[in-house]
Scaffold this motif. Structure first.
Motif, mmCIF file in Angstrom:
data_model
loop_
_atom_site.group_PDB
_atom_site.id
_atom_site.type_symbol
_atom_site.label_atom_id
_atom_site.label_comp_id
_atom_site.label_asym_id
_atom_site.label_seq_id
_atom_site.Cartn_x
_atom_site.Cartn_y
_atom_site.Cartn_z
ATOM 1 N N ASN A 110 -8.189 -20.720 2.141
ATOM 2 C CA ASN A 110 -9.007 -19.987 1.183
ATOM 3 C C ASN A 110 -8.334 -19.966 -0.188
ATOM 4 O OD1 ASN A 110 -10.849 -19.358 3.217
ATOM 5 N ND2 ASN A 110 -9.751 -17.480 3.768
ATOM 6 N N THR A 111 -9.146 -19.892 -1.230
ATOM 7 C CA THR A 111 -8.610 -19.827 -2.587
ATOM 8 C C THR A 111 -8.791 -18.428 -3.155
ATOM 9 O OG1 THR A 111 -10.710 -20.593 -3.537
ATOM 10 C CG2 THR A 111 -9.030 -22.264 -3.041
ATOM 11 N N ARG A 112 -7.874 -18.050 -4.032
ATOM 12 C CA ARG A 112 -7.887 -16.714 -4.643
ATOM 13 C C ARG A 112 -7.245 -16.815 -6.026
ATOM 14 N NH1 ARG A 112 -8.394 -11.777 -1.993
ATOM 15 N NH2 ARG A 112 -7.685 -9.946 -3.173
ATOM 16 N N SER A 113 -7.781 -16.072 -6.980
ATOM 17 C CA SER A 113 -7.244 -16.122 -8.345
ATOM 18 C C SER A 113 -5.840 -15.542 -8.395
ATOM 19 C CB SER A 113 -8.148 -15.342 -9.295
ATOM 20 O OG SER A 113 -9.387 -15.984 -9.452
ATOM 21 N N ILE A 114 -4.967 -16.230 -9.099
ATOM 22 C CA ILE A 114 -3.587 -15.777 -9.273
ATOM 23 C C ILE A 114 -3.228 -15.964 -10.753
ATOM 24 C CG2 ILE A 114 -2.493 -18.014 -8.812
ATOM 25 C CD1 ILE A 114 -0.354 -16.456 -7.194
ATOM 26 N N LEU A 115 -2.443 -15.061 -11.279
ATOM 27 C CA LEU A 115 -2.044 -15.158 -12.685
ATOM 28 C C LEU A 115 -0.904 -16.160 -12.823
ATOM 29 C CD1 LEU A 115 -2.168 -14.237 -15.633
ATOM 30 C CD2 LEU A 115 -0.598 -12.378 -15.027
ATOM 31 N N ALA A 116 -1.112 -17.167 -13.667
ATOM 32 C CA ALA A 116 -0.091 -18.181 -13.922
ATOM 33 C C ALA A 116 0.431 -18.032 -15.343
ATOM 34 C CB ALA A 116 -0.673 -19.577 -13.717
ATOM 35 N N LEU A 117 1.745 -17.958 -15.463
ATOM 36 C CA LEU A 117 2.403 -17.886 -16.764
ATOM 37 C C LEU A 117 3.215 -19.153 -16.949
ATOM 38 C CD1 LEU A 117 3.727 -14.191 -16.834
ATOM 39 C CD2 LEU A 117 1.556 -15.075 -17.668
ATOM 40 N N GLY A 118 2.967 -19.854 -18.052
ATOM 41 C CA GLY A 118 3.720 -21.062 -18.354
ATOM 42 C C GLY A 118 4.596 -20.858 -19.577
ATOM 43 N N PHE A 119 5.860 -21.265 -19.475
ATOM 44 C CA PHE A 119 6.802 -21.095 -20.584
ATOM 45 C C PHE A 119 7.881 -22.160 -20.488
ATOM 46 C CE2 PHE A 119 8.695 -19.136 -17.002
ATOM 47 C CZ PHE A 119 10.060 -19.036 -17.204
ATOM 48 N N LEU B 117 -5.662 -18.818 -12.350
ATOM 49 C CA LEU B 117 -5.963 -20.078 -11.688
ATOM 50 C C LEU B 117 -6.209 -19.820 -10.200
ATOM 51 C CD1 LEU B 117 -3.181 -22.301 -13.327
ATOM 52 C CD2 LEU B 117 -5.526 -21.940 -14.114
ATOM 53 N N LEU B 118 -6.780 -20.796 -9.516
ATOM 54 C CA LEU B 118 -7.087 -20.649 -8.095
ATOM 55 C C LEU B 118 -5.912 -21.128 -7.250
ATOM 56 C CD1 LEU B 118 -10.831 -21.740 -7.839
ATOM 57 C CD2 LEU B 118 -9.874 -19.428 -7.754
ATOM 58 N N TRP B 119 -5.400 -20.235 -6.414
ATOM 59 C CA TRP B 119 -4.304 -20.526 -5.479
ATOM 60 C C TRP B 119 -4.893 -20.721 -4.091
ATOM 61 C CZ3 TRP B 119 1.171 -20.623 -5.444
ATOM 62 C CH2 TRP B 119 1.768 -20.472 -4.193
ATOM 63 N N ARG B 120 -4.486 -21.791 -3.423
ATOM 64 C CA ARG B 120 -4.972 -22.045 -2.076
ATOM 65 C C ARG B 120 -3.972 -21.508 -1.040
ATOM 66 N NH1 ARG B 120 -8.760 -25.097 0.188
ATOM 67 N NH2 ARG B 120 -9.227 -26.083 -1.815
ATOM 68 N N ASN B 121 -4.473 -20.643 -0.158
ATOM 69 C CA ASN B 121 -3.642 -20.124 0.930
ATOM 70 C C ASN B 121 -3.306 -21.286 1.867
ATOM 71 O OD1 ASN B 121 -2.836 -18.976 3.471
ATOM 72 N ND2 ASN B 121 -3.728 -17.033 2.839
ATOM 73 N N PRO B 122 -2.019 -21.613 2.054
ATOM 74 C CA PRO B 122 -1.667 -22.785 2.875
ATOM 75 C C PRO B 122 -1.987 -22.606 4.354
ATOM 76 C CG PRO B 122 0.299 -21.549 2.266
ATOM 77 C CD PRO B 122 -0.834 -20.941 1.502
ATOM 78 N N VAL B 123 -2.289 -21.397 4.791
ATOM 79 C CA VAL B 123 -2.615 -21.144 6.200
ATOM 80 C C VAL B 123 -4.113 -21.213 6.423
ATOM 81 C CG1 VAL B 123 -2.462 -19.491 8.094
ATOM 82 C CG2 VAL B 123 -0.553 -19.741 6.507
ATOM 83 N N SER B 124 -4.864 -20.409 5.664
ATOM 84 C CA SER B 124 -6.309 -20.331 5.874
ATOM 85 C C SER B 124 -7.099 -21.343 5.051
ATOM 86 C CB SER B 124 -6.795 -18.923 5.544
ATOM 87 O OG SER B 124 -6.627 -18.639 4.161
#
Length: 390
Positions: free
Chosen positions: A114-123, A105-112
């Motif tokens: 910018n968005t970047r893909s991050i692995l999300a695990l749901g359980f 999923l796309l994670w937004r850097n709270p400072v800049s």
């Protein structure tokens, strides 16, 4: 006694020939070391990337792993019906199971921003996920909707999340356009397919990815009762369940991922080719050094042959020169490899480290390189004729 030992001593002719010209010896060792460093780095990168591809896989609390046969790797996980995991619970050897959602999923850097893909695990927060016993305590916070656990070893491009959280600040940002709050930190590490990781509850995951089909999961972690035959249980479950799922042992799950990167991408070929190029470069350097050494000392070798020394003895001298070059060239290459591996680990968080297998492989390659070059240089010695030289 001492006199007999002194008389029986052997003159280190190979070493004397090499050390006679210190500058040439230094150049030879530098060339061999460079070739060794190149092989260490290429093989280290290759193995490190393969190991990095299973960073998360190794941490799962599971004996068997269920996933879709359409899944090719962790960067493209396909879904399968969750009820298959429930069906597997009917086997007497199965003690428990954890359904897992897996997606980038796309994670937004709270400072800049910018968005970047991050692995999300749901359980389900109450289900075991990783072997780390501390995770169960941290997972309790995920029962609140919109909460995530952030991997503090994620790349810095995601923002100073771990630093802010440790300072006691409230850390909020967006994942897939939805507002989330960091409720804790975990230590997992980036993988080859993902630069960072977050853990969240199944409820929050479905909120982040509302298009997920109902009842679908990407991974099923199965735990067996103590003493159960893992492989026999895997075969039994795979034969009894429909063909829309596949089962792996945990080791097989890791190997499945490594095989994808090894065979379906150019990574393995590129780094193996780089190591081969280092080997060829080393061969050329050592051959030139030994060939020049034999050529420069042909009169001396001819003198020894005229004195009665047989050709195999003199060939052994050249072989020992190759052996000495291999050992002396390998040591600085090994030391430099250790330092460069540490530099790569600190700069990328990739699991690049020295191990006995790689150290042995590189030493064997250097040894073959030097002895092979010595064998080629011996042809010059075999052509020597004392009558022609004198």
């Amino acid at each position: 006694m001492l006199q007999r030992l002194w008389q029986a001593r052997r003159i280190p002719l190979a070493w004397l020939l090499l050390s006679r010209q210190p500058l040439r010896l230094a150049v030879a060792l530098a060339g061999i070391s460079f070739a060794g460093i190149l092989m260490f780095m290429q093989l280290g990168f290759r193995d490190g990337l393969f190991d990095a591809s299973v960073t998360i896989h190794k941490l799962f609390d599971a004996d068997l792993v269920m996933m879709s046969p359409r899944t090719m790797s962790s960067i493209g996980m396909a879904g399968f019906p969750r009820r298959r995991l429930i069906q597997a619970m009917g086997d007497p050897a199965v003690q428990g199971a954890t359904p897992v959602h897996w997606n980038l999923l796309l994670w937004r850097n709270p400072v800049s921003g910018n968005t970047r893909s991050i692995l999300a695990l749901g359980f389900e927060p109450a289900d075991p996920l990783f072997l780390d016993p501390e995770l169960a305590e941290k997972a309790r916070s995920l029962t609140q909707k919109g909460r995530v656990l952030f991997d503090e070893r994620s790349r810095p491009e995601f923002g100073p999340i771990a630093e802010w959280f440790k300072q006691g600040r409230t850390v909020e940002t967006e994942v897939a356009g939805t507002r989330v709050r960091v409720s804790g930190l975990v230590t997992l590490g980036p993988s080859f397919g993902a630069d960072g990781n977050i853990l969240t509850s199944r409820e929050t995951f479905l909120q982040l990815l509302p298009g997920t089909p109902p009842g679908s999961i990407e991974l099923g972690l199965i735990r067996l009762r103590p003493g159960s035959d893992i492989e026999a249980t895997r075969q039994r479950l795979e034969s009894s369940l429909p063909s829309d799922v596949r089962l792996f042992t945990k080791a097989g799950f890791e190997e499945f991922e490594k095989t994808y990167w090894r065979t379906s991408t150019a990574i393995g070929f590129i780094f193996t080719l780089g190591a081969a190029m280092g080997f060829v470069v080393g061969c050329v350097i050592v051959y030139q050094i030994l060939y020049s050494d034999v050529s420069d000392h042909l009169p001396e070798y001819a003198t020894l042959m005229a004195m009665g020394y047989r050709l195999p003895i003199l060939l052994g001298v050249v072989a020992r020169e190759g052996l000495i070059l291999a050992v002396l060239g390998y040591l600085p290459a090994y030391a430099a490899g250790l330092g460069l591996y540490a530099l790569v680990r600190n700069g990328t968080n990739l699991p690049v480290a020295m191990n006995s297998v790689r150290a042995t492989v590189v030493f064997s390659m250097i040894l073959v390189m030097c002895l092979g070059s010595a064998a080629l240089a011996m042809r010059r010695l075999g052509d020597a004729d004392p009558a022609e030289i004198f």
